[in-house]
Write a protein that holds these residues in place. Structure first.
Motif, PDB file in Angstrom:
ATOM      1  N   HIS A  59      -6.465  13.661  -9.996  1.00  0.00           N
ATOM      2  CA  HIS A  59      -7.625  13.108 -10.677  1.00  0.00           C
ATOM      3  C   HIS A  59      -8.413  14.262 -11.283  1.00  0.00           C
ATOM      4  O   HIS A  59      -8.724  15.240 -10.608  1.00  0.00           O
ATOM      5  N   ARG A  63      -9.783  11.203 -15.699  1.00  0.00           N
ATOM      6  CA  ARG A  63      -8.408  10.735 -15.874  1.00  0.00           C
ATOM      7  C   ARG A  63      -7.677  10.794 -14.542  1.00  0.00           C
ATOM      8  O   ARG A  63      -8.046  11.539 -13.635  1.00  0.00           O
ATOM      9  N   HIS A  64      -6.630  10.017 -14.468  1.00  0.00           N
ATOM     10  CA  HIS A  64      -5.863  10.034 -13.218  1.00  0.00           C
ATOM     11  C   HIS A  64      -4.371   9.955 -13.505  1.00  0.00           C
ATOM     12  O   HIS A  64      -3.939   9.506 -14.569  1.00  0.00           O
ATOM     13  N   ARG A  65      -3.636  10.414 -12.534  1.00  0.00           N
ATOM     14  CA  ARG A  65      -2.185  10.300 -12.563  1.00  0.00           C
ATOM     15  C   ARG A  65      -1.710  10.119 -11.126  1.00  0.00           C
ATOM     16  O   ARG A  65      -2.175  10.830 -10.222  1.00  0.00           O
ATOM     17  N   GLU A  66      -0.829   9.163 -10.888  1.00  0.00           N
ATOM     18  CA  GLU A  66      -0.208   8.985  -9.578  1.00  0.00           C
ATOM     19  C   GLU A  66       1.303   8.864  -9.752  1.00  0.00           C
ATOM     20  O   GLU A  66       1.786   8.409 -10.793  1.00  0.00           O
ATOM     21  N   HIS A  87      -0.402   6.542 -15.206  1.00  0.00           N
ATOM     22  CA  HIS A  87      -1.464   7.410 -15.729  1.00  0.00           C
ATOM     23  C   HIS A  87      -2.277   6.674 -16.787  1.00  0.00           C
ATOM     24  O   HIS A  87      -1.827   5.683 -17.371  1.00  0.00           O
ATOM     25  N   ASP A  88      -3.469   7.185 -17.045  1.00  0.00           N
ATOM     26  CA  ASP A  88      -4.328   6.612 -18.090  1.00  0.00           C
ATOM     27  C   ASP A  88      -4.712   7.678 -19.107  1.00  0.00           C
ATOM     28  O   ASP A  88      -5.789   7.627 -19.697  1.00  0.00           O
ATOM     29  N   THR A  89      -3.846   8.642 -19.311  1.00  0.00           N
ATOM     30  CA  THR A  89      -4.166   9.751 -20.226  1.00  0.00           C
ATOM     31  C   THR A  89      -4.017   9.369 -21.691  1.00  0.00           C
ATOM     32  O   THR A  89      -4.541  10.066 -22.557  1.00  0.00           O
ATOM     33  N   ALA A  94      -3.885   1.711 -17.582  1.00  0.00           N
ATOM     34  CA  ALA A  94      -2.804   2.431 -16.910  1.00  0.00           C
ATOM     35  C   ALA A  94      -1.473   2.197 -17.607  1.00  0.00           C
ATOM     36  O   ALA A  94      -1.135   1.070 -17.990  1.00  0.00           O
ATOM     37  N   THR A 109       5.721  14.350 -16.387  1.00  0.00           N
ATOM     38  CA  THR A 109       4.395  14.687 -15.864  1.00  0.00           C
ATOM     39  C   THR A 109       3.808  15.897 -16.582  1.00  0.00           C
ATOM     40  O   THR A 109       2.607  15.957 -16.859  1.00  0.00           O
ATOM     41  N   LEU A 112       1.670  15.371 -19.762  1.00  0.00           N
ATOM     42  CA  LEU A 112       0.377  14.701 -19.723  1.00  0.00           C
ATOM     43  C   LEU A 112      -0.754  15.696 -19.930  1.00  0.00           C
ATOM     44  O   LEU A 112      -0.717  16.809 -19.405  1.00  0.00           O
ATOM     45  N   LEU A 114      -3.445  16.920 -18.741  1.00  0.00           N
ATOM     46  CA  LEU A 114      -4.315  17.161 -17.597  1.00  0.00           C
ATOM     47  C   LEU A 114      -4.430  18.662 -17.385  1.00  0.00           C
ATOM     48  O   LEU A 114      -3.445  19.393 -17.574  1.00  0.00           O
TER      49      LEU A 114
END
Length: 247
Positions: A59, A63-66, A87-89, A94, A109, A112, A114
């Motif tokens: 996070h 923004r977040h990524r899982e 992710h919501d980038t 999402a 990944t 992205l 981030l």
């Protein structure tokens, strides 16, 4: 700047799912599910059970990524994992992607936007599927439940496996029979014969269960007799007792 980890906007299904339902839901939300190799999908057709867990989270700056690990137990006893990236980038909603290879997941990944200086929050597996070695036997799909029923029916020993084991074996769908060697049994009288066989069964939930069959002629009149036990040790102890009784 990192923010404290919060549960990702990932809603688990409230009711138990079959492996097929879980796979269909995963593929239905993934934007790139059409890229999965055909052989992976064919193997997943044989899934018996599944498990999902959060693998890592990141996070940063709103923004977040899982990443999630989805593992299926297959009919041959092996495990197959798909990796889901959420992710919501790219927008405020999402996006879901799925990969069959962990290296492909890392590549996706890395694309992205981030901040690289923000570390991942690597989380322990919450409800892991136990690490699965390869299957112990080369199982053959067959009318295995009936084979187990007939094996228990012909067993003459009063301490043969009971109703609980029989109920488990009602879900067997593959089995293998092998002769067991190893620790020899005392020969007893001349001509006394003992054979030990393992009847290994693969159950619908992926578990393996074995019955141990002792065939012998250690009877007063030399008649052939079948006994069945739930463990190899119990079977070998029975062989020793029988040999001692007629020696």
């Amino acid at each position: 700047m990192s923010v404290p980890y919060e549960t990702a906007p990932y809603e688990p299904h409230e009711s138990p799912e079959s492996p097929e339902e879980h796979l269909a839901r995963l593929l239905g939300r993934a934007l790139n599910s059409f890229e999965l190799p055909d052989d992976v999908l064919r193997r997943l057709d044989t899934a018996l059970a599944h498990d999902s867990s959060l693998h890592s989270a990141h996070h940063s700056a709103g923004r977040h990524r899982e990443t999630y690990r989805h593992t299926w137990l297959l009919a041959d006893g092996s495990a197959l994992t798909l990796w889901e990236l959420v992710h919501d980038t790219a927008s405020d909603s999402a996006h879901h992607e799925v990969y069959s290879d962990e290296e492909e997941l890392r590549t996706a990944t890395s694309r992205l936007p981030l901040p690289p200086e923000t570390p991942d929050f690597e989380l322990p597996v919450l409800s892991p599927l136990p690490s699965l070695p390869g299957p112990r036997h080369a199982y053959v799909p067959d009318d295995s439940a009936d084979h187990a029923r007939r094996l228990l029916r012909r067993a003459e020993n009063p301490d043969r496996p009971g109703a609980e084991i029989a109920a488990l074996l009602a879900s067997a769908f593959a089995h293998q029979i092998t002769q067991a060697f190893g620790r020899p049994c005392r020969a007893g009288r001349i001509g006394l014969g003992f054979s030990l066989y393992e009847h290994a069964f693969l159950l619908r939930d992926g578990r393996e269960l074995s019955l141990w069959e002792v065939e012998h002629t250690a009877t007063p009149d030399g008649r052939h007799m079948c006994e069945v036990y739930a463990s190899e040790d119990a079977a070998r102890e029975a062989m020793e007792r029988r040999a001692a009784q007629v020696s």
